[in-house]
Scaffold this motif. Structure first.
Motif, PDB file in Angstrom:
ATOM      1  N   SER A  33      49.027  22.899  52.560  1.00 44.53           N
ATOM      2  CA  SER A  33      48.049  22.147  54.203  1.00 44.53           C
ATOM      3  C   SER A  33      48.818  20.973  54.781  1.00 44.53           C
ATOM      4  O   SER A  33      48.882  20.296  55.482  1.00 44.53           O
ATOM      5  CB  SER A  33      47.300  21.863  53.545  1.00 44.53           C
ATOM      6  N   LEU A  72      51.295  23.052  57.142  1.00 43.53           N
ATOM      7  CA  LEU A  72      49.704  23.217  58.292  1.00 43.53           C
ATOM      8  C   LEU A  72      50.019  21.936  59.059  1.00 43.53           C
ATOM      9  O   LEU A  72      49.952  22.546  60.648  1.00 43.53           O
ATOM     10  CB  LEU A  72      48.993  24.245  57.762  1.00 43.53           C
ATOM     11  N   MET A  73      48.818  21.206  58.864  1.00 42.96           N
ATOM     12  CA  MET A  73      48.955  19.885  58.661  1.00 42.96           C
ATOM     13  C   MET A  73      49.752  19.054  59.933  1.00 42.96           C
ATOM     14  O   MET A  73      49.768  18.765  60.845  1.00 42.96           O
ATOM     15  CB  MET A  73      47.725  18.742  59.050  1.00 42.96           C
ATOM     16  N   THR A 131      51.716  20.966  63.257  1.00 43.07           N
ATOM     17  CA  THR A 131      50.941  20.806  63.985  1.00 43.07           C
ATOM     18  C   THR A 131      50.190  19.808  64.770  1.00 43.07           C
ATOM     19  O   THR A 131      50.020  19.150  65.775  1.00 43.07           O
ATOM     20  CB  THR A 131      49.227  21.630  63.960  1.00 43.07           C
ATOM     21  N   VAL A 147      49.934  16.532  68.173  1.00 41.44           N
ATOM     22  CA  VAL A 147      49.206  15.746  69.258  1.00 41.44           C
ATOM     23  C   VAL A 147      49.384  14.957  69.322  1.00 41.44           C
ATOM     24  O   VAL A 147      49.723  14.511  70.184  1.00 41.44           O
ATOM     25  CB  VAL A 147      47.661  15.840  67.949  1.00 41.44           C
ATOM     26  N   LEU A 187      51.076  24.452  71.702  1.00 40.18           N
ATOM     27  CA  LEU A 187      50.165  24.116  71.157  1.00 40.18           C
ATOM     28  C   LEU A 187      49.074  25.483  70.369  1.00 40.18           C
ATOM     29  O   LEU A 187      48.597  25.824  69.631  1.00 40.18           O
ATOM     30  CB  LEU A 187      48.860  22.341  70.398  1.00 40.18           C
ATOM     31  N   LEU A 241      47.676  29.474  62.110  1.00 38.17           N
ATOM     32  CA  LEU A 241      46.092  29.877  61.642  1.00 38.17           C
ATOM     33  C   LEU A 241      46.023  30.794  60.469  1.00 38.17           C
ATOM     34  O   LEU A 241      45.967  31.475  59.480  1.00 38.17           O
ATOM     35  CB  LEU A 241      44.923  29.968  62.897  1.00 38.17           C
ATOM     36  N   PRO A 286      47.689  30.726  57.083  1.00 41.56           N
ATOM     37  CA  PRO A 286      47.011  30.977  55.534  1.00 41.56           C
ATOM     38  C   PRO A 286      46.697  31.981  54.877  1.00 41.56           C
ATOM     39  O   PRO A 286      46.764  32.221  53.353  1.00 41.56           O
ATOM     40  CB  PRO A 286      46.503  29.607  55.558  1.00 41.56           C
ATOM     41  N   ALA A 331      41.102  21.231  55.919  1.00 43.43           N
ATOM     42  CA  ALA A 331      43.220  21.272  55.551  1.00 43.43           C
ATOM     43  C   ALA A 331      43.748  22.892  56.777  1.00 43.43           C
ATOM     44  O   ALA A 331      45.110  22.275  56.519  1.00 43.43           O
ATOM     45  CB  ALA A 331      42.963  21.307  54.561  1.00 43.43           C
ATOM     46  N   GLN A 332      43.031  23.977  55.928  1.00 42.13           N
ATOM     47  CA  GLN A 332      43.972  24.672  56.972  1.00 42.13           C
ATOM     48  C   GLN A 332      43.605  25.647  57.854  1.00 42.13           C
ATOM     49  O   GLN A 332      44.344  26.489  58.442  1.00 42.13           O
ATOM     50  CB  GLN A 332      43.945  25.912  55.219  1.00 42.13           C
ATOM     51  N   GLN A 333      42.399  25.483  58.705  1.00 35.50           N
ATOM     52  CA  GLN A 333      42.554  25.841  59.829  1.00 35.50           C
ATOM     53  C   GLN A 333      41.524  25.174  60.444  1.00 35.50           C
ATOM     54  O   GLN A 333      42.117  24.902  61.624  1.00 35.50           O
ATOM     55  CB  GLN A 333      41.309  27.648  59.288  1.00 35.50           C
ATOM     56  N   ILE A 355      43.189  22.254  62.220  1.00 32.26           N
ATOM     57  CA  ILE A 355      44.133  23.239  63.549  1.00 32.26           C
ATOM     58  C   ILE A 355      43.781  23.132  64.925  1.00 32.26           C
ATOM     59  O   ILE A 355      44.524  22.794  66.075  1.00 32.26           O
ATOM     60  CB  ILE A 355      45.092  23.655  62.793  1.00 32.26           C
ATOM     61  N   ILE A 356      42.414  24.447  64.505  1.00 30.56           N
ATOM     62  CA  ILE A 356      41.569  24.175  65.602  1.00 30.56           C
ATOM     63  C   ILE A 356      41.188  22.796  66.731  1.00 30.56           C
ATOM     64  O   ILE A 356      41.007  23.274  67.626  1.00 30.56           O
ATOM     65  CB  ILE A 356      40.735  25.026  65.258  1.00 30.56           C
ATOM     66  N   PHE A 381      43.175  20.308  66.677  1.00 28.29           N
ATOM     67  CA  PHE A 381      44.456  19.780  67.951  1.00 28.29           C
ATOM     68  C   PHE A 381      44.100  20.945  68.464  1.00 28.29           C
ATOM     69  O   PHE A 381      44.387  19.988  69.796  1.00 28.29           O
ATOM     70  CB  PHE A 381      45.756  20.313  66.466  1.00 28.29           C
ATOM     71  N   VAL A 382      43.939  22.049  68.611  1.00 27.31           N
ATOM     72  CA  VAL A 382      43.857  22.831  70.227  1.00 27.31           C
ATOM     73  C   VAL A 382      43.126  21.915  71.138  1.00 27.31           C
ATOM     74  O   VAL A 382      43.130  21.514  72.217  1.00 27.31           O
ATOM     75  CB  VAL A 382      43.919  24.024  69.985  1.00 27.31           C
TER      76      VAL A 382
END
Lengths: 607, 88
Positions: free
Chosen positions: A74, A77-78, A81, A85, A288, A296, A299, B56-58, B61-62, B64-65
Motif C-alpha cells: 500500500s 499505492l498511496m 497517488t 495531491v 488523478l 485501484l 490491488p 490503504a489499498q482503495q 486513493i478514492i 484523493f480524487v
C-alpha cells in the motif's frame, strides 16, 4: 492464427496510430516544442500526464508487488497517488503562474543564482536519466520476448521509435501520442482484470470482487480476502491483510514517496501545457482520476493473481502444469527446483523453515547451463529446465518467479483468450514509451534551455535552441539505450528505487519554501538542498554499499524511507541559514507575491 | 475587479489548502497507517475487507480524487469572488 500473429497485429496497429499522430502534430516553434503551444485541453492533458506518470515498472511490476507483499505494498499505492495531491495543491498552480518552461528555471529565478539553477539542472538530469534507463530496458525486454530477438535489438527499436516522435515532435507530438497510449494502457489493464473478477468472484467490477466472496470453488463460499489470508498462512507467508513492515517504516516510506512524487520534474512540466491556472486545477483532477483507474485495479489484479498462482501450481505434478509454465521457464522468469524429488511443485513461505528464508536456490537470480552443456544438465527428470544454481536445502520452497510476471502471466493463468494477451503486450509497450518520451523531453530541455541558453550561451535564437534540444534528446537517448543494453551493475538499479527519496530531500522542500515564503533566500535554499540530499545519499550508500547493518538504522528507518528524514533536515537547515543571512532582493519578494495571484498566467514559454 | 484583495485572497486560499491537506493526512497516514490496527479490529468491514486495509489499498486513493475535485471547485469559486477569473 497464433499468439505471435495477434501480438504483431495489436502492436503494429498501436504503433501506426502513435506515429500518425506524431507526424500530424509535430512542433514548429520552441513554444510548441516545450509546452505544446500552451493550448492543450484539460482533459487531453490529464490523459497525457497519466500516461507519462505511469511507467513500464508501474504497469508491469506494481500488481506483482501487491500480490507478494499484500498490505505492505500500500505504500506504493498511496505514495504515488497521494503525492499527486501534494503536487496539485502546493506546487503546480503556482509554478504555472510563474510561467517559465522548466523547473530549474523557477529555482534559478526564485533564488537569483546561477549556482542554484546549476544544482537544479544536475538534479533534474540525474533523476530523469536513472528513470529513462529503466524504461529503455523495459521496452527491450518486452520486444525481445515478443519477437524472439535479443534485448539489445529490442532496446534499439524502442529507442528509435521514441526518438522519432519525442525528438521531432516535442511536447506537442508527445502530448497527443500519450493520449492514445493512455487509452491502450487503460484497456490493457482493466479488461483482463474484469474477466478474472467474473471467473473468481462473480463480480464484473474487480474492486468489488476484491471485497466480495470467492465463488470459484465447490467448497463453501468464503470471503475472498479470507481465502487469501488462509492460503498465505497455510503456506508460511505473513497474512495478506496484515503485512510485515513496522508502522514507523510504513509512515516514512509513504511520506518519502509522496514528497518525491511532488518534486518530479517530468510531471510538473506537463502542467505548463494548459492555458491558465484554472485549467491546471481541472487538468489535475482528470489526471488523478485516470491514474486512479489503474491504481485501484492493481490491488485487485495482485490479489487475484496470487490465488490463481497458488491454486494452479502448488502441489501440482510438473507433468500436469499448464503450457505457459514452460514458456516462462524458457524466458527465465519462473523456475522450479525439485528438492524433495516427488515430481510436484511446492510453494512455501519463510515461516516453513527455521532460518526464516524461502529461497529456492543460492544466489539472487537463476542462471542456466549453456546450450552446449550435456542434455542431462539442462533438462531434468520430469522435463523441467534445470538451473546452474545450487539448490538451497534449508527450506522446502521449490518455486521461484520474478515480480514482473504477475501481470504478464495473469491472463495465461486465468485462461483468457489470446487477444487479451496481445492487448496486454501493447499496453506494456505504451507504458514504457510514453514515460520514456516525457523524460526525454525534460532531459533535452534541461540541456538546451537551462544549460545552453541560460548559463552558457544567452544569445541563442529560438531556432538554434530547438535544434540543440533535438540534438540533446538524441544524445540522451543514445546514453539511455547504452545503459539499457548494459545495465550498469546493481548500483544504478538500486539507485532508481531511491530516486524518490532524493527528490523528496532536494527538490520538494526547496520548491515549497520558494513558493510559500518570501523570506527564504539563496543561501538558505542552497544550504538546505545540499544538506538534505547529502544526508540521504550518505545514509543510502552506507547501508546499501558499505555494509552497514540493520541494527544501526536511525529509529529503525530503512534507506527506502530515509528521504523523509532528509526532507526534514532540508527544511530545518534552510530556515536556520536564512535567518542569519540577508533577505532576498525586493523584486524576488514581489515575484513570490505575484505567483499567488491566479490570473494573468500568460504563455508558459514567454522568456 | 473591485474585490481584488491579494492579501485576503491569499489567506482564504491558505485556509483551503490547510483544510484539504488535513483530510489528506487523515485518510492516508491516519486511517491507513497510524490507526490501522485499531480500525481493522473495531471499525465496520468494507465488504469483506478490514477497514484499515481497505483504506490503504482503495479508500485513500478514492479520497484523493475527491479532494482534488473539491480543491478545483473551491479555488475557482474563490478566484471568482476576488475577480481573478479569466475569460475563456
Amino acid at each position: 492464427m497464433t499468439q505471435d500473429h495477434l501480438n504483431f497485429i495489436f502492436i503494429g496497429i498501436s504503433f501506426a496510430i502513435y506515429i500518425g499522430i506524431a507526424v500530424k502534430s509535430r512542433a514548429a516553434s520552441t513554444k510548441e516544442y516545450y509546452t505544446a503551444g500552451g493550448g492543450v485541453s484539460s482533459f487531453a492533458n490529464g490523459m497525457a500526464t497519466a500516461a507519462d506518470w505511469m511507467s513500464a515498472a508501474t504497469f508491469i511490476s506494481m500488481a506483482g508487488t501487491v500480490a507478494i507483499s499484500g498490505y505492505d505494498a500500500s505504500r506504493f499505492l498511496m505514495g504515488w497517488t497521494g503525492g499527486f495531491v501534494l503536487l496539485t495543491i502546493l506546487m503546480v498552480p503556482y509554478l504555472r503562474k510563474f510561467g517559465k518552461a522548466t523547473v530549474p528555471d523557477f529555482i534559478g529565478d526564485r533564488y537569483y543564482s546561477k549556482l542554484a539553477r546549476g544544482v537544479a539542472v544536475v538534479c533534474a538530469i540525474f533523476i530523469c536519466m536513472t528513470y529513462i534507463m529503466g524504461q529503455m530496458r523495459g521496452v527491450g525486454v518486452v520486444f525481445s520476448q515478443l519477437f524472439g530477438i535479443g534485448v539489445p535489438a529490442g532496446v534499439l527499436i524502442g529507442a528509435s521509435i521514441v526518438f522519432f516522435y519525442a525528438g521531432l515532435g516535442g511536447m506537442k507530438g508527445i502530448t497527443y501520442t500519450q493520449v492514445a497510449q493512455y487509452c491502450v494502457m487503460a484497456f490493457a489493464y482493466t479488461i483482463p482484470a474484469i474477466f478474472i473478477a467474473i471467473a473468481m468472484t462473480g463480480h464484473v467490477i474487480p474492486q468489488l470482487g476484491l471485497i466480495g466472496d470467492f465463488t470459484a470453488s465447490s467448497e463453501p463460499v468464503v470471503p475472498f480476502l479470507q481465502k487469501l489470508n488462509n492460503i498465505n498462512t497455510e503456506l508460511g507467508f505473513a497474512e495478506y491483510t496484515s503485512g510485515k513492515l513496522s508502522t514507523m517504516n510504513m509512515f516514512c516510506i509513504t511520506a518519502a514517496l509522496m514528497c518525491g512524487t511532488a518534486g518530479l520534474p517530468h510531471v510538473i512540466v506537463r502542467f505548463f501545457t494548459v492555458k491558465n491556472v484554472a485549467a491546471v486545477r481541472k487538468s489535475a483532477c482528470w489526471t488523478l482520476l485516470f491514474i486512479a483507474v489503474i491504481y485501484l485495479t492493481a490491488p485487485a489484479i495482485g490479489a487475484f493473481a496470487r490465488v490463481n498462482l497458488v491454486e494452479k501450481l502448488h502441489n501440482t505434478p510438473y507433468s500436469e502444469v499448464p503450457g505457459w509454465f514452460q514458456e516462462f521457464e524458457l524466458t527465465g522468469q519462473m523456475a522450479w527446483v525439485d528438492k524433495n524429488g516427488d515430481g510436484k511443485i511446492q510453494y512455501f513461505g519463510p515461516a516453513k523453515s527455521e532460518l526464516g528464508s524461502a529461497s529456492v536456490f543460492q544466489g539472487a537470480k537463476p542462471s542456466y547451463p549453456g546450450y552446449d552443456a550435456p542434455e542431462n544438465q539442462r533438462i531434468g527428470r520430469h522435463g523441467e529446465r534445470l538451473l546452474a544454481n545450487k539448490a538451497d536445502d534449508s527450506n522446502p520452497n521449490e518455486l521461484w518467479f520474478g515480480n514482473d510476471i504477475m501481470v504478464m502471466a495473469n491472463p495465461h493463468m486465468a485462461g483468457l483468450p489470446m487477444w487479451v494477451i496481445a492487448l496486454l503486450m501493447a499496453g506494456c509497450i505504451a507504458a514504457a514509451l510514453s514515460t520514456a518520451a516525457g523524460l526525454l523531453l525534460v532531459l533535452s530541455t534541461s540541456i538546451s534551455h537551462d544549460l545552453m541558453k541560460k548559463i552558457i550561451k544567452p544569445d541563442l535564437t529560438d531556432e538554434e535552441e530547438v535544434n540543440y534540444a533535438r540534438f540533446a534528446s538524441f544524445a540522451a537517448l543514445i546514453v539511455a539505450a547504452y545503459f539499457g543494453i548494459n545495465p550498469p551493475s546493481a548500483f544504478i538499479a538500486k539507485t532508481v528505487a531511491f530516486a524518490f527519496g532524493l527528490a523528496a530531500s532536494s527538490f520538494f522542500p526547496t520548491l515549497l519554501i520558494g513558493i510559500f515564503s518570501k523570506r527564504m533566500n539563496r543561501e538558505g535554499a542552497i544550504a538546505g538542498m545540499l544538506s538534505g540530499i547529502s544526508f540521504t545519499i550518505g545514509y543510502i550508500v552506507y547501508f546499501q554499499f558499505l555494509g552497514g547493518h540493520a541494527d544501526q538504522y536511525f529509529l529503525g528507518i530503512t534507506p527506502e524511507g530515509i528521504g523523509f528524514v532528509g526532507m526534514l533536515i532540508n527544511f530545518g537547515v534552510s530556515f536556520l541559514v536564512s535567518a542569519f543571512t540577508p533577505a532576498p532582493p525586493q523584486e524576488v519578494q514581489d515575484m513570490v507575491e505575484n505567483i499567488h495571484i491566479p490570473s494573468g498566467a500568460g504563455d508558459a514559454s514567454e522568456h | 475587479m473591485e474585490n481584488n484583495h491579494p492579501r485576503a485572497h491569499r489567506r482564504a486560499c491558505l485556509r483551503i489548502v490547510i483544510a484539504l491537506l488535513s483530510i489528506w493526512f487523515f485518510v492516508s497516514f491516519g486511517c491507513a497507517i497510524l490507526f490501522r490496527d485499531w480500525l481493522d479490529a473495531n471499525a465496520p468491514q468494507v465488504g469483506s475487507a478490514p477497514f484499515g486495509f481497505w483504506m490503504a489499498q482503495q479508500g485513500a486513493i478514492i479520497c484523493f480524487v475527491l479532494l482534488l475535485i473539491v480543491y478545483a471547485f473551491l479555488m475557482n469559486r474563490l478566484d471568482a469572488k476576488h475577480g481573478y477569473t479569466e475569460a475563456k
